[in-house]
Design an enzyme around this catalytic site. Structure first.
Site, PDB file in Angstrom:
ATOM      1  N   ASN A   7     -12.437  41.666  11.957  1.00 22.07           N
ATOM      2  CA  ASN A   7     -12.296  40.292  12.445  1.00 22.07           C
ATOM      3  C   ASN A   7     -12.988  40.208  13.799  1.00 22.07           C
ATOM      4  OD1 ASN A   7     -11.541  37.763  13.251  1.00 22.07           O
ATOM      5  ND2 ASN A   7      -9.355  38.222  13.482  1.00 22.07           N
ATOM      6  N   LYS A   9     -13.626  37.626  15.491  1.00 24.46           N
ATOM      7  CA  LYS A   9     -13.108  36.522  16.318  1.00 24.46           C
ATOM      8  C   LYS A   9     -14.283  35.760  16.971  1.00 24.46           C
ATOM      9  CE  LYS A   9      -8.956  39.210  17.026  1.00 24.46           C
ATOM     10  NZ  LYS A   9      -7.673  39.283  17.702  1.00 24.46           N
ATOM     11  N   HIS A  96      -4.104  33.378  10.501  1.00 19.65           N
ATOM     12  CA  HIS A  96      -4.110  34.348  11.610  1.00 19.65           C
ATOM     13  C   HIS A  96      -3.181  33.832  12.714  1.00 19.65           C
ATOM     14  CE1 HIS A  96      -5.446  36.844  14.929  1.00 19.65           C
ATOM     15  NE2 HIS A  96      -5.950  37.659  14.019  1.00 19.65           N
ATOM     16  N   GLU A  98      -3.472  33.771  15.789  1.00 17.82           N
ATOM     17  CA  GLU A  98      -4.137  32.993  16.840  1.00 17.82           C
ATOM     18  C   GLU A  98      -4.316  31.540  16.399  1.00 17.82           C
ATOM     19  OE1 GLU A  98      -7.397  35.716  17.441  1.00 17.82           O
ATOM     20  OE2 GLU A  98      -6.000  37.126  18.364  1.00 17.82           O
ATOM     21  N   GLU A 166       0.306  41.591  10.318  1.00 18.59           N
ATOM     22  CA  GLU A 166      -0.138  41.772  11.698  1.00 18.59           C
ATOM     23  C   GLU A 166       0.980  41.360  12.649  1.00 18.59           C
ATOM     24  OE1 GLU A 166      -4.682  41.698  12.032  1.00 18.59           O
ATOM     25  OE2 GLU A 166      -4.034  39.620  12.110  1.00 18.59           O
ATOM     26  N   GLY A 172      -4.252  43.011  19.844  1.00 20.97           N
ATOM     27  CA  GLY A 172      -5.014  43.028  21.092  1.00 20.97           C
ATOM     28  C   GLY A 172      -4.243  43.575  22.279  1.00 20.97           C
ATOM     29  N   SER A 208      -4.153  46.387  16.833  1.00 22.74           N
ATOM     30  CA  SER A 208      -4.600  47.512  17.666  1.00 22.74           C
ATOM     31  C   SER A 208      -4.931  48.768  16.854  1.00 22.74           C
ATOM     32  CB  SER A 208      -3.556  47.828  18.746  1.00 22.74           C
ATOM     33  OG  SER A 208      -3.430  46.719  19.625  1.00 22.74           O
TER      34      SER A 208
HETATM   35  C1  PEP Z   1      -6.582  40.780  14.718  1.00 18.16           C
HETATM   36  O1  PEP Z   1      -6.584  39.900  15.556  1.00 18.16           O
HETATM   37  O2  PEP Z   1      -6.694  40.501  13.503  1.00 18.16           O
HETATM   38  C2  PEP Z   1      -6.435  42.156  15.174  1.00 18.16           C
HETATM   39  C3  PEP Z   1      -5.955  43.029  14.353  1.00 18.16           C
HETATM   40  O3  PEP Z   1      -6.814  42.415  16.481  1.00 18.16           O
HETATM   41  P1  PEP Z   1      -6.753  43.823  17.270  1.00 18.16           P
HETATM   42  O4  PEP Z   1      -7.230  44.892  16.318  1.00 18.16           O
HETATM   43  O5  PEP Z   1      -7.654  43.628  18.427  1.00 18.16           O
HETATM   44  O6  PEP Z   1      -5.325  44.026  17.653  1.00 18.16           O
END
Ligand code: PEP
Length: 247
Positions: A7, A9, A96, A98, A166, A172, A208
């Protein structure tokens, strides 16, 4: 089959996106692994052209990071599922955290997007996950189950679906869920899907993921892949995560 999804983003310019894809192509991937990249809408054409030029077309699928629930119309700034298909996508991410947080998307809206995307022919990766307060109060499983129940429409094609678990507190932040947390939550998600008549739907972990923890996460029986944000922007890291799936 293990899915390694990137992803991107709202990151990367055209030059760095092209470079990243070229470096991803140098990673040997067997038939056991499926890679998906979710670039920003404006990078889709470049990603499609690049993966064809470097012979990745059959080994790397493309997806949009979101789509609208309507087929077309007065929705300034939005993108339809049909437009994603026209831009070379096989996949779309919906729900997601976000988008749920920053765009106040409800599970009902997400269900409508999922239904439209599948009707247009896209496979959908639906994201669900609890926040820190929900985890600390012991409501992680109930939250995620409610999100699944609200975000999966009545008419859903299990063959064109993947779930990304997630935990919001792990996205993040550098904090990863423990293998026990992940196993518990994936078990609950698999059970919910099975009880809904949705068999063989892959359940990915996201939050992460990096080259250091990828081996442990991907070795868990209930984990069918990973959705990677930050680490997917670095070729060495995403290639190392991809290789962890080969083991
Ligand atoms: C995400 O936003 O889908 C994600 C997994 O981000 P990160 O790996 O940076 O935590």
């Amino acid at each position: 089959m293990t899915i390694i999804a990137s992803n991107w983003k709202m990151n990367l310019d055209r030059q760095s996106a092209e470079q990243l894809l070229v470096e991803m192509a140098s990673c040997p991937v067997g038939d056991k692994v499926k890679r998906i990249v979710f670039p920003s809408f404006t990078l889709l054409d470049l990603a499609r052209a690049t993966r064809e030029q470097i012979g990745l077309a059959n080994h790397l699928a493309l997806g949009g990071q979101d789509c609208h629930a309507a087929a077309n119309g007065a929705h300034t700034g939005d993108v339809s599922a049909a437009m994603l298909i026209e831009s070379g996508c096989q996949w779309v991410l919906v729900g997601h955290s976000e988008r749920r947080q920053n765009h106040k998307e409800s599970s009902a809206t997400i269900a409508a997007k999922l239904e439209m995307a599948q009707a247009e022919g896209l496979s959908v990766m639906l994201c669900v996950g609890e926040n820190l307060a929900e985890r600390q109060s012991g409501h992680a499983e109930a939250t995620v189950t409610a999100m699944l129940s609200g975000s999966l429409p009545h008419k859903v094609d299990g063959a064109k679906l993947a779930i990304a678990y997630e935990p919001v507190w792990a996205i993040g932040t550098g904090m990863t869920a423990t293998p026990e947390n992940v196993m518990e939550m994936h078990q609950a998600i698999h059970k919910y899907l099975k009880n809904s008549g949705l068999n063989d739907v892959p359940v990915l972990y996201g939050g992460s993921v990096n080259p250091e923890n990828a081996n442990t996460l991907l070795a868990l029986e209930q984990v069918d892949g990973v959705l990677v944000g930050g680490a997917s922007l670095d070729a060495k890291s995403i290639n190392a995560i991809t290789l962890a799936a080969e083991i």
